[in-house]
Design a protein around this motif. Structure first.
Motif, PDB file in Angstrom:
ATOM      1  N   GLU A   1     -86.078 -35.894 -28.375  1.00 51.88           N
ATOM      2  CA  GLU A   1     -86.003 -34.740 -27.410  1.00 51.88           C
ATOM      3  C   GLU A   1     -84.527 -35.104 -26.797  1.00 51.88           C
ATOM      4  O   GLU A   1     -84.265 -36.101 -26.460  1.00 51.88           O
ATOM      5  CB  GLU A   1     -87.181 -34.788 -26.289  1.00 51.88           C
ATOM      6  CG  GLU A   1     -87.102 -33.873 -25.449  1.00 51.88           C
ATOM      7  CD  GLU A   1     -88.436 -33.556 -24.489  1.00 51.88           C
ATOM      8  OE1 GLU A   1     -88.187 -33.606 -23.334  1.00 51.88           O
ATOM      9  OE2 GLU A   1     -89.414 -33.532 -25.211  1.00 51.88           O
ATOM     10  N   ARG A   2     -83.902 -33.717 -26.584  1.00 52.70           N
ATOM     11  CA  ARG A   2     -82.617 -34.044 -25.597  1.00 52.70           C
ATOM     12  C   ARG A   2     -82.936 -34.597 -24.549  1.00 52.70           C
ATOM     13  O   ARG A   2     -83.686 -34.173 -23.712  1.00 52.70           O
ATOM     14  CB  ARG A   2     -81.957 -32.652 -25.697  1.00 52.70           C
ATOM     15  CG  ARG A   2     -80.823 -32.690 -25.011  1.00 52.70           C
ATOM     16  CD  ARG A   2     -79.841 -31.315 -25.301  1.00 52.70           C
ATOM     17  NE  ARG A   2     -78.623 -31.269 -24.642  1.00 52.70           N
ATOM     18  CZ  ARG A   2     -77.787 -30.161 -24.870  1.00 52.70           C
ATOM     19  NH1 ARG A   2     -78.200 -29.071 -25.350  1.00 52.70           N
ATOM     20  NH2 ARG A   2     -76.713 -30.093 -24.289  1.00 52.70           N
ATOM     21  N   LEU A   3     -81.938 -35.443 -24.134  1.00 56.14           N
ATOM     22  CA  LEU A   3     -81.808 -35.889 -22.507  1.00 56.14           C
ATOM     23  C   LEU A   3     -81.364 -35.107 -21.668  1.00 56.14           C
ATOM     24  O   LEU A   3     -80.370 -34.384 -21.913  1.00 56.14           O
ATOM     25  CB  LEU A   3     -81.099 -37.289 -22.597  1.00 56.14           C
ATOM     26  CG  LEU A   3     -81.587 -38.494 -23.475  1.00 56.14           C
ATOM     27  CD1 LEU A   3     -80.795 -39.611 -23.298  1.00 56.14           C
ATOM     28  CD2 LEU A   3     -83.185 -38.894 -23.374  1.00 56.14           C
TER      29      LEU A   3
ATOM     30  N   ARG B   1     -77.584 -34.275 -14.182  1.00 60.40           N
ATOM     31  CA  ARG B   1     -78.934 -34.262 -13.697  1.00 60.40           C
ATOM     32  C   ARG B   1     -79.587 -35.728 -13.658  1.00 60.40           C
ATOM     33  O   ARG B   1     -80.278 -36.125 -12.909  1.00 60.40           O
ATOM     34  CB  ARG B   1     -79.711 -33.686 -14.801  1.00 60.40           C
ATOM     35  CG  ARG B   1     -79.664 -32.002 -14.418  1.00 60.40           C
ATOM     36  CD  ARG B   1     -80.697 -31.333 -15.173  1.00 60.40           C
ATOM     37  NE  ARG B   1     -81.899 -31.482 -15.226  1.00 60.40           N
ATOM     38  CZ  ARG B   1     -82.834 -31.151 -16.197  1.00 60.40           C
ATOM     39  NH1 ARG B   1     -82.701 -30.590 -17.145  1.00 60.40           N
ATOM     40  NH2 ARG B   1     -84.136 -31.626 -15.734  1.00 60.40           N
ATOM     41  N   LEU B   2     -78.880 -36.639 -14.619  1.00 60.25           N
ATOM     42  CA  LEU B   2     -79.473 -38.095 -14.647  1.00 60.25           C
ATOM     43  C   LEU B   2     -79.095 -38.764 -13.355  1.00 60.25           C
ATOM     44  O   LEU B   2     -79.561 -39.611 -12.797  1.00 60.25           O
ATOM     45  CB  LEU B   2     -79.096 -38.778 -15.899  1.00 60.25           C
ATOM     46  CG  LEU B   2     -79.748 -38.349 -17.112  1.00 60.25           C
ATOM     47  CD1 LEU B   2     -79.288 -38.919 -18.455  1.00 60.25           C
ATOM     48  CD2 LEU B   2     -81.263 -38.963 -17.151  1.00 60.25           C
TER      49      LEU B   2
ATOM     50  N   GLY C   1     -80.009 -41.302  -8.351  1.00 58.89           N
ATOM     51  CA  GLY C   1     -79.209 -41.632  -7.190  1.00 58.89           C
ATOM     52  C   GLY C   1     -78.144 -42.250  -7.427  1.00 58.89           C
ATOM     53  O   GLY C   1     -77.680 -43.246  -6.637  1.00 58.89           O
ATOM     54  N   VAL C   2     -77.364 -42.102  -8.596  1.00 58.45           N
ATOM     55  CA  VAL C   2     -76.098 -43.100  -8.855  1.00 58.45           C
ATOM     56  C   VAL C   2     -75.298 -42.062  -9.105  1.00 58.45           C
ATOM     57  O   VAL C   2     -75.276 -40.780  -9.200  1.00 58.45           O
ATOM     58  CB  VAL C   2     -76.209 -44.029  -9.809  1.00 58.45           C
ATOM     59  CG1 VAL C   2     -77.366 -44.909  -9.575  1.00 58.45           C
ATOM     60  CG2 VAL C   2     -76.557 -43.243 -11.331  1.00 58.45           C
TER      61      VAL C   2
ATOM     62  N   VAL D   1     -74.040 -43.852 -14.920  1.00 57.69           N
ATOM     63  CA  VAL D   1     -74.791 -42.971 -16.055  1.00 57.69           C
ATOM     64  C   VAL D   1     -74.341 -43.192 -17.440  1.00 57.69           C
ATOM     65  O   VAL D   1     -74.802 -43.562 -18.116  1.00 57.69           O
ATOM     66  CB  VAL D   1     -75.268 -41.475 -15.688  1.00 57.69           C
ATOM     67  CG1 VAL D   1     -75.961 -40.752 -16.828  1.00 57.69           C
ATOM     68  CG2 VAL D   1     -76.352 -41.437 -14.598  1.00 57.69           C
ATOM     69  N   ARG D   2     -72.933 -42.730 -17.333  1.00 56.38           N
ATOM     70  CA  ARG D   2     -72.349 -42.525 -18.664  1.00 56.38           C
ATOM     71  C   ARG D   2     -72.277 -44.094 -19.075  1.00 56.38           C
ATOM     72  O   ARG D   2     -72.679 -44.349 -20.344  1.00 56.38           O
ATOM     73  CB  ARG D   2     -70.951 -42.378 -18.335  1.00 56.38           C
ATOM     74  CG  ARG D   2     -69.934 -41.933 -19.495  1.00 56.38           C
ATOM     75  CD  ARG D   2     -68.849 -41.375 -19.194  1.00 56.38           C
ATOM     76  NE  ARG D   2     -69.092 -40.018 -18.622  1.00 56.38           N
ATOM     77  CZ  ARG D   2     -68.517 -39.604 -17.225  1.00 56.38           C
ATOM     78  NH1 ARG D   2     -67.801 -40.676 -16.633  1.00 56.38           N
ATOM     79  NH2 ARG D   2     -68.750 -38.630 -17.088  1.00 56.38           N
ATOM     80  N   GLN D   3     -71.930 -45.221 -18.204  1.00 57.65           N
ATOM     81  CA  GLN D   3     -71.826 -46.538 -18.880  1.00 57.65           C
ATOM     82  C   GLN D   3     -73.732 -47.113 -19.311  1.00 57.65           C
ATOM     83  O   GLN D   3     -73.537 -47.713 -20.286  1.00 57.65           O
ATOM     84  CB  GLN D   3     -71.758 -47.781 -17.534  1.00 57.65           C
ATOM     85  CG  GLN D   3     -70.077 -47.420 -17.326  1.00 57.65           C
ATOM     86  CD  GLN D   3     -69.874 -48.349 -16.136  1.00 57.65           C
ATOM     87  OE1 GLN D   3     -70.498 -48.146 -15.099  1.00 57.65           O
ATOM     88  NE2 GLN D   3     -68.774 -49.050 -16.214  1.00 57.65           N
TER      89      GLN D   3
END
Length: 248
Positions: A38-40, A45-46, A51-52, A57-59
């Motif tokens: 399933e697509r994340l 949104r992540l 809350g970051v 999130v990318r890392q």
């Protein structure tokens, strides 16, 4: 050089934030909130969810990507969660009779914390009125015609020994989507050998059939019971089931 994963990390006070986010996201992948393939959600949104910042999130995603736990293609990032082949065949889907949504159909699944149907309570050894985790599944055509529906009740044993199932108690309000596709795999990973008994009966004066599945472990303790109703004029039911516990 030894390969690391989000679980191979220094003490919490020294742990980088992106690694903690990777571990939290991995937990959501493993408990089925984001099923394999399933697509994340997007980075924005992540970032809001955890809350970051988007960079954190990318890392975190890059760390999971290096470990082969997520992949990225033209659709974006999606869960991969490689594992033993027995974990993923469609014939092992939960609940019995579950089918993937296709164009023109709708699949809906939720969980509640409530007393199960009387027959389920008796089969699971639950006292009358005692609540447990109840999973409701419906698969239908877009025009609302019911093709198949299932109600599953889990036993106290299943909730005590399968951590992933127990986590659903706090969010079992009957509103959020809860596809427990990996439920049987979670049981297997908990060291349970699953034995099932399926009874198939035709419902009087209807074209439908009912499949009642009862699952026990290697100690004959009940784990779950499912009542599935299938419109026999609309679809076929094909399944198989062999899931030993892990040797390790």
């Amino acid at each position: 050089m030894a390969r690391t994963t989000p679980h191979d990390h220094p003490p919490a006070e020294e742990e980088p934030l992106y690694r903690r986010i990777a571990t939290q996201l991995l937990g959501e992948l493993r408990d089925g909130r984001i099923p394999p393939g399933e697509r994340l959600p997007g980075e924005r949104r992540l970032a809001e969810h955890f809350g970051v910042s988007r960079e954190t999130v990318r890392q975190a995603l890059e760390l999971l990507r290096r470990d082969g736990l997520v992949a990225t293609d033209r659709r974006g990032s999606h869960a991969t969660l490689p594992g033993l082949p027995v974990e993923t065949p469609a014939s092992l889907a939960f609940p019995v009779g579950a089918a993937a949504a296709t164009p023109g159909t709708v699949a809906r699944a939720t969980v509640t914390w409530e007393p199960p149907p009387p027959g389920h309570a008796e089969a699971l050894g639950l006292a009358p009125g005692r609540p447990t985790l109840v999973h409701n599944y419906r698969y239908a055509t877009a025009d609302g015609r019911g093709l198949r529906s299932a109600v599953t009740s889990f036993s106290a044993v299943a909730l005590a020994e399968v951590e992933e199932l127990a986590r659903y108690r706090d969010r079992a309000d009957g509103t959020a989507t809860a596809h427990l596709r990996r439920a049987y795999d979670w049981m297997r990973r908990a060291g349970l050998t699953l034995h099932h008994r399926d009874a198939i009966t035709r419902l009087a004066s209807t074209p439908s059939v009912r499949v009642t599945r009862q699952v026990h472990d290697q100690y004959a303790r009940p784990l779950e019971i499912t009542d599935l109703v299938v419109d026999a004029q609309q679809g076929a039911l094909v399944y198989e089931f062999t899931l030993p516990g892990r040797a390790d």
